[in-house]
Design a protein around this motif. Sequence first.
Motif, short mmCIF file in Angstrom:
data_model
loop_
_atom_site.label_atom_id
_atom_site.label_comp_id
_atom_site.label_asym_id
_atom_site.label_seq_id
_atom_site.Cartn_x
_atom_site.Cartn_y
_atom_site.Cartn_z
N VAL A 39 56.41 -65.69 -60.82
CA VAL A 39 55.98 -66.69 -59.84
C VAL A 39 55.66 -66.00 -58.51
N ILE A 40 56.54 -65.09 -58.09
CA ILE A 40 56.28 -64.35 -56.84
C ILE A 40 54.98 -63.56 -56.95
N SER A 41 54.79 -62.94 -58.13
CA SER A 41 53.59 -62.10 -58.27
C SER A 41 52.33 -62.95 -58.22
N ILE A 42 52.39 -64.16 -58.76
CA ILE A 42 51.20 -65.01 -58.70
C ILE A 42 50.90 -65.37 -57.25
N LEU A 43 51.97 -65.61 -56.46
CA LEU A 43 51.75 -65.86 -55.03
C LEU A 43 51.14 -64.63 -54.36
N MET A 44 51.64 -63.45 -54.74
CA MET A 44 51.09 -62.21 -54.17
C MET A 44 49.60 -62.08 -54.51
N VAL A 45 49.28 -62.33 -55.79
CA VAL A 45 47.89 -62.23 -56.22
C VAL A 45 47.02 -63.17 -55.41
#
Lengths: 793, 225
Positions: free
Chosen positions: A351-357
Amino acid sequence: MMNYQIRLIFRNFRKNSSSFFINLIGLATGFACAILIFLWVADEMSVDKFHKTDKQLYQVLENQAMSQGILTQEYTPDLLARTLAAEFPEIKYAVAVSPARMFGNFTVSTDDNNLVKTAGQFAEPNFFKAFSYDLLQGNPEQVLSDNNAVVISRKLALSLFKTTENVIGKTFQWQIFSVKKNAVVSGIFEGTPANSTAQFDFVLSYSAWINLSEALGRNIHWGNHAPQTFLVLNEGVDVKKLNSEISDFIKTKQTGSNVSLFAVPYSHQYLHGNYSNGVESGGRIEYVRLFSLIAIFILLIAGINFINLATAKASKRFREIGVRKVVGSGRKALIVQFTGEAIILTFMAMVISILMVWFFMPQFNLITGKQLHLVLNAGFLLPIVGICLITGLLTGLYPALYLSGFNPLSILKGRPSRSSGEIWARKGLVVFQFGISVVLIASMIVVYRQVQFIHNKNLGYQKDHIIYFAKEGNIVPKLPTFMAEAKKIPGVANVSDISSSLVGNPSSTYGMNWEGKDPQANINFEVMRADVNLIETLNIELADGRSFSDKFSDENSKLIVNQAAIDVMGLKNPIGQIVSYNGQQKQIVGVVKNFHFQSLRQKVNPLTIIYDPNKTMTMMVKLKAGQEKQTIAELKSLYARFNPGFPFDYQFLDVAYQKLYEAEERVSALSKYFAGIGILISCLGLFGLAAYASEQRLKEIGIRKVNGAQITEVMVLLNSDFIKWVALSFAIATPIAWYIMNRWLESFAYRTTLSWWIFALSGVLALGIALLTVSWQSWKAATRNPVDALRNE
Amino acid sequence: MIHLNNIDKYYDSKFQRTFVLKAVNLEIKDGEFVSIMGPSGSGKSTLLNIIGLLDTPSAGEYSLYDKSVLDLKEKAKVDYHRNFMGFIFQAYHLIEEMTVYENIETPLIYKGVKSKDRQAMVADLLDRFNMVAKKDLFPQQLSGGQQQLVGIARAIIGKPKLLLADEPTGNLQSVQGEMIMETLKALNDEGMTIIQVTHNEKFAGYGKRIIRLEDGIVRKDVKNV
Ligand SMILES: Nc1ncnc2c1ncn2[C@@H]1O[C@H](COP(=O)(O)OP(=O)(O)O)[C@@H](O)[C@H]1O
Ligand SMILES: [Mg+2]
């Protein structure tokens, strides 16, 4: 159970917030990186694949046998498409296209003086049947049948007519070179999608192009290679067999031809566009593979780090596991608990990585020149969920199986000893990660240096302060006046005109003949058409002879060559010699030193510059330094006097030059990010390992301190263990980095050197970063109150 | 209930064999309260752990209700731990990340007791040990005696037949120790079989039978009246 575990995880999080956070961010960064690269790769793979005919859509390419080797190129005779279609039943239909990139921009205007410069092309009637550029209005069977028909994009319709309603049948004027024609709109298409290699705003009928040939001095025969040829094959056709049949097709039409033909899938070429000596030799697919590999590596490292940190933390929970076993937990329950925890954590990271992306997408698009979007659909989410589950399972399974296998009694009595395999695995991890960091840092430095090299390379001409624009409209008939007027502007140093833009692809010929030439040899010469003053405007150095000048009356019968040309011709005293250029006798009057009119990837090819102001297409103006703005404004008003209403579109030569190396600039920018991310993730990994190691040696450190060891001594003890391994990784990584970068540099004919200090610097950087990371943990361990450590046991 | 026959426990090092337990014979009946005493290193914990299936003897026979429990499969052992016996440790061994309530509840989760029943059972015990107010605290927030009470609660929540306690009062002051012993006594009065290891003569006196170990050999085995 789930609820209960989530609660436990959050409690764990609050208790070990810093290490938990590091672990989560490390994995999320890895995921984000992999997602971005995955999106990029998916986009690259989708280019030109959207045509409904994709499986049957082929392009015919030519292999031309030259003395220098086989040259593969896409330009074919005008007659090829229709003749092939007529003679081979395997071909459903064929289309000849004169692509937009051959022309630069057309000037398009309506009667009410609505003037637009935009890209267009000429195509045979089957174009919209072969290619799926959505036709919104018009019949694909007919839109391009009429001589003066034109199909325009929705965008062009809107800018020319302000509407897409009732546009069919309307007329506008188009102009290319010095030719002006009318066209009647016969259809509207949606426009070219971003993942299409061909980009254009209108398509004119091919017969209009044929009709222009006389005006442009273009001959239509089997020896003139101009348009692209596309085929749509019938289903089930054996392409190998067809290729063997069409291979010598041109030779049967023109005796003595050195051309053989072959068809390749159209959508295959974007990624596999390079040919060396007639054989397919990669292309952008290499970047796709390289980046995929990097993504897998980053994912792997992040995953391994995550597992590692999680197990390191799990060993802190030995006692808990022992207790749980004693109160009746079976192995299964423990495995479920640990894998469950890990899977929940990986999902949080995802979930964090999708926000980062989402956050970094604009920047990523800027660097890659793409228009990628994050679309949360099943095709995207399913693999993501899969990756989460796999990472989670792997992460959880190891500690679960490993720790739950211990006898609870030995756990409750104290920590079981580590297996030597595990110790080696952790050391191997340090070596592996820092090896990759060293490779990434070294690559970043080398790529950066090559880009700098390209910027600073003495090209043999001066690209600064030069603008160029189309020689169009009334400038064409009144060229000498325009040049004289332009020269009067105080800020203008020099003016000339040239066939292309200098940077990029001039035309070429193998119709050069000279005394002593091997009659069998086919030697390719690049051709530049130029006016007087060109050599002066660009400050190209003359090695011998003179430049074109208006002091002489008969410049049409003269030509200038470069030193590379002299080398292949083997002429001793070139000045004054007569050579034949496409059958015309011309005298060599000058020899220029080799200058880089093509990419630095290529060696400077033999070049002939012919005096032919009637066929030049581009004006070049050298500005005096310091007053460019003022001068450009004056040029603009001069241009407006000649071409009222035309927009003055000019470009700086040095900017165009940089565009030539867009791919390298991108790789350079990306390599910085990759190196940064690689180092970040490696550091997180090392951070975890160091934390783990000092945790393991807590008691030892405590005892040493009680016995009088100083903080620095403890730190040296803890650090030296890691530094040894980082040094080993440097030794392993250096030859690998050298090999990779050497290969990359070999794709440039002109390149920077691979000095030893690049690798030394990479090693020192990696070591320094490692030292900082490890010291952070060692410091924490060394400054802890020894009593705490001892009481903990 | 418990039948130990000629139990040896030894460790082999390079040149010698060290005996921790030697020819131990022991019969313990349902409802007994046994105290094991002896100097440090005499093998008390080892004996208790063998009885608790946490350790295996090097030689001899061990049966529970006439069924041999040597060479049990992992699954069968887990079953005994879930349903037959409970453990109390000197160092309490509570799980720090979990509240009092959750610590007590854990064995029930492994036993597969339904959530509603669990609530009722934990509430009962908390009530009995006067710890209702402390149920949401974490172990570190309790005194040693209270922690050990939680340990006992956790050990008995699954209603085991056999309770094994290795120096349950070893880390406690005498007042708190006494409270723990009273609790054990009460449990024994309700019918639970208890085996405890202790160094404290007075606490050993709570047992109905005292076994003295020396160098792994049972020196004395007397009824305590
Ligand atoms: N893994 C082992 N290897 C060798 N000796 C051990 C091991 N575990 C325990 N011992 C020895 O067994 C003896 C008995 O230990 P233990 O049963 O814990 O004694 P007690 O509980 O009576 O103090 C001790 O002398 C101890 O050193
Ligand atoms: Mg003991």
